[in-house]
Write an enzyme that holds these catalytic residues in place. Structure first.
Site, short mmCIF file in Angstrom:
data_model
loop_
_atom_site.label_atom_id
_atom_site.label_comp_id
_atom_site.label_asym_id
_atom_site.label_seq_id
_atom_site.Cartn_x
_atom_site.Cartn_y
_atom_site.Cartn_z
N SER A 36 3.91 -2.04 10.48
CA SER A 36 5.25 -2.27 10.41
C SER A 36 6.13 -3.65 10.27
O SER A 36 6.81 -3.96 10.73
CB SER A 36 5.70 -1.70 11.98
OG SER A 36 5.23 -0.20 12.27
N GLU A 94 -4.79 -4.70 10.60
CA GLU A 94 -3.88 -4.06 10.77
C GLU A 94 -4.23 -3.17 12.17
O GLU A 94 -4.95 -2.17 12.13
CB GLU A 94 -3.97 -2.81 9.73
CG GLU A 94 -3.86 -3.58 8.18
CD GLU A 94 -3.31 -2.35 7.46
OE1 GLU A 94 -2.13 -2.60 6.84
OE2 GLU A 94 -3.87 -1.22 7.23
N HIS A 106 -9.46 1.18 5.02
CA HIS A 106 -8.32 1.35 5.79
C HIS A 106 -8.38 2.30 6.75
O HIS A 106 -9.27 3.05 6.70
CB HIS A 106 -7.22 1.99 4.77
CG HIS A 106 -5.69 1.76 5.18
ND1 HIS A 106 -5.26 2.77 6.03
CD2 HIS A 106 -4.87 0.91 5.25
CE1 HIS A 106 -4.17 2.69 6.39
NE2 HIS A 106 -3.62 1.33 6.02
N GLY A 160 2.91 -0.91 4.33
CA GLY A 160 3.14 0.39 3.86
C GLY A 160 4.66 0.80 3.83
O GLY A 160 4.97 0.50 2.59
N GLY A 161 5.08 1.59 4.68
CA GLY A 161 6.59 2.01 4.48
C GLY A 161 7.68 1.07 3.87
O GLY A 161 8.19 1.49 3.01
N GLU A 190 -6.73 4.62 8.13
CA GLU A 190 -6.57 6.06 7.77
C GLU A 190 -7.73 6.68 7.09
O GLU A 190 -8.45 7.95 7.47
CB GLU A 190 -5.44 6.23 6.80
CG GLU A 190 -4.10 5.89 7.58
CD GLU A 190 -2.75 5.34 6.80
OE1 GLU A 190 -2.90 5.49 5.63
OE2 GLU A 190 -1.83 4.93 7.33
N ASN A 221 1.00 -1.10 0.07
CA ASN A 221 -0.19 -0.08 0.01
C ASN A 221 0.90 1.51 -0.03
O ASN A 221 1.52 1.67 1.19
CB ASN A 221 -1.03 0.05 1.14
CG ASN A 221 -1.72 1.20 1.49
OD1 ASN A 221 -1.71 2.13 0.40
ND2 ASN A 221 -2.25 1.52 2.50
N TRP A 222 0.96 1.89 -1.21
CA TRP A 222 1.86 2.96 -1.37
C TRP A 222 1.44 4.16 -0.70
O TRP A 222 2.10 5.33 -0.56
CB TRP A 222 2.31 3.18 -2.92
CG TRP A 222 2.99 1.87 -3.37
CD1 TRP A 222 3.26 0.62 -2.91
CD2 TRP A 222 3.48 1.96 -4.90
NE1 TRP A 222 3.93 -0.04 -3.75
CE2 TRP A 222 4.08 0.70 -5.06
CE3 TRP A 222 3.53 2.99 -5.62
CZ2 TRP A 222 4.61 0.32 -6.13
CZ3 TRP A 222 4.18 2.59 -7.21
CH2 TRP A 222 4.70 1.52 -7.25
N LYS A 223 -0.08 4.26 -0.19
CA LYS A 223 -0.58 5.44 0.34
C LYS A 223 -0.27 6.63 -0.58
O LYS A 223 -0.42 6.59 -1.70
CB LYS A 223 -0.05 5.76 1.58
CG LYS A 223 -0.23 4.14 2.55
CD LYS A 223 0.02 4.59 4.08
CE LYS A 223 -0.29 3.08 4.70
NZ LYS A 223 -0.14 3.09 6.32
N GLY A 254 2.95 2.44 10.75
CA GLY A 254 3.96 3.50 10.55
C GLY A 254 4.69 3.98 11.97
O GLY A 254 5.14 4.96 12.01
P1 13P Z 1 3.39 0.61 7.95
O1 13P Z 1 3.84 -0.84 7.09
O2 13P Z 1 3.91 1.71 7.20
O3 13P Z 1 3.18 0.40 9.33
O4 13P Z 1 1.93 0.47 7.13
C1 13P Z 1 0.77 -0.64 7.30
C2 13P Z 1 -0.37 -0.04 6.71
O5 13P Z 1 -1.07 0.75 6.92
C3 13P Z 1 -0.65 -0.87 5.20
O6 13P Z 1 -1.78 -0.73 4.68
#
Ligand code: 13P
Length: 251
Positions: free
Chosen positions: A213, A167, A95, A234-235, A97, A9-11, A173
């Protein structure tokens, strides 16, 4: 046996130029991977470029959201037809967010899940508790509501298509990963809810990803748990070496 699924997920990261570079790098490193399902979810603006790059590989493309509506006056929204035109196969829905910043509710997320399945897109439904929920002993209660409401009305046979992503919000993050035991416990709990909702066969088939993470260094342990069927990253999905490292761990 459930096939592992690793999705990035590149956000809200990567210009088209940067996305092209990352997708090309990943195609080189893991484009031929058949042991694990690999999915890239770039921002909408880079979907076409990424989709073109991975079209001749084993990598699939997903979007980070989708409208629950078919078309019309919904400023800023993107619908299923537009996504399918770009060969999008998966859609991340609900998600944390989006739940937090854009006030998406379980009911709304459920409408999107139903729409996606109806249009042959594979939903990745995200669920997870906040730190406050966990500390007050409400993890199971919160996750159960999100799973039951998010998947309301979904038929048992759709569970081979859809993916659930657990999640924990406090792990996203933050560098604070859930321990393999903590994650496994919630994954098994989620599978139990699915069993109660639609039966053992669907519960056995549905893939449940962990997100929060996940990195090359902790992926193998998380992914070795019996109910953890992949990762939503994510990251660590923003860099070729780290995302490829997680995919290798999933093999
Ligand atoms: P991180 O891997 O940056 O913690 O993010 C997880 C995430 O929200 C994937 O959708």
């Amino acid at each position: 046996m459930r096939k592992k699924i690793i999705a990035g997920n590149w956000k809200m990261n990567k210009t088209i130029e940067e996305a092209v570079e990352l997708a090309n790098g990943l195609k080189r490193e893991v484009g031929g991977c058949t042991e694990v399902d690999v999915v890239l979810c770039p921002p909408f603006t880079a979907l076409k470029s990424v989709s073109d790059i991975v079209s001749e590989s084993q990598i699939a493309v997903g979007s980070q959201n989708m409208s629950s509506e078919d078309e019309g006056a919904y400023t800023g929204e993107i619908c299923h037809t537009m996504l399918k035109e770009l060969f999008v196969r998966y859609v991340i829905l609900g998600h944390s967010e989006r739940r937090e910043y854009y006030k998406e509710t379980d009911e709304w997320v459920n409408k999107k899940v139903i729409k996606a399945l109806e249009k042959n897109l594979r939903p990745i439904l995200c669920v997870g508790e906040t730190l406050e929920d966990r500390e007050s002993g409400n993890t199971e209660k919160v996750v159960e509501v999100q799973v039951r409401e998010g998947l309301k009305g979904v038929s048992a046979d759709a569970y081979t298509e859809l993916v659930i992503a657990y999640e924990p919000v406090w792990a996203i993050g933050t560098g604070k990963v859930a321990s393999a035991e903590q994650a496994q416990e919630v994954h098994a709990f989620i599978r139990g809810i699915v069993k109660d909702m639609v039966g053992a066969e669907a519960a056995d088939a549905v893939r449940i990803q962990y997100g929060g993470s996940m990195k090359p260094g902790n992926a193998a342990e998380l992914l070795s748990q019996p109910d953890i069927d992949g990762g939503l990253i994510g990251g660590a999905a923003l860099d070729v070496a780290s995302f490829a490292g997680i995919i290798n761990a999933a093999k």
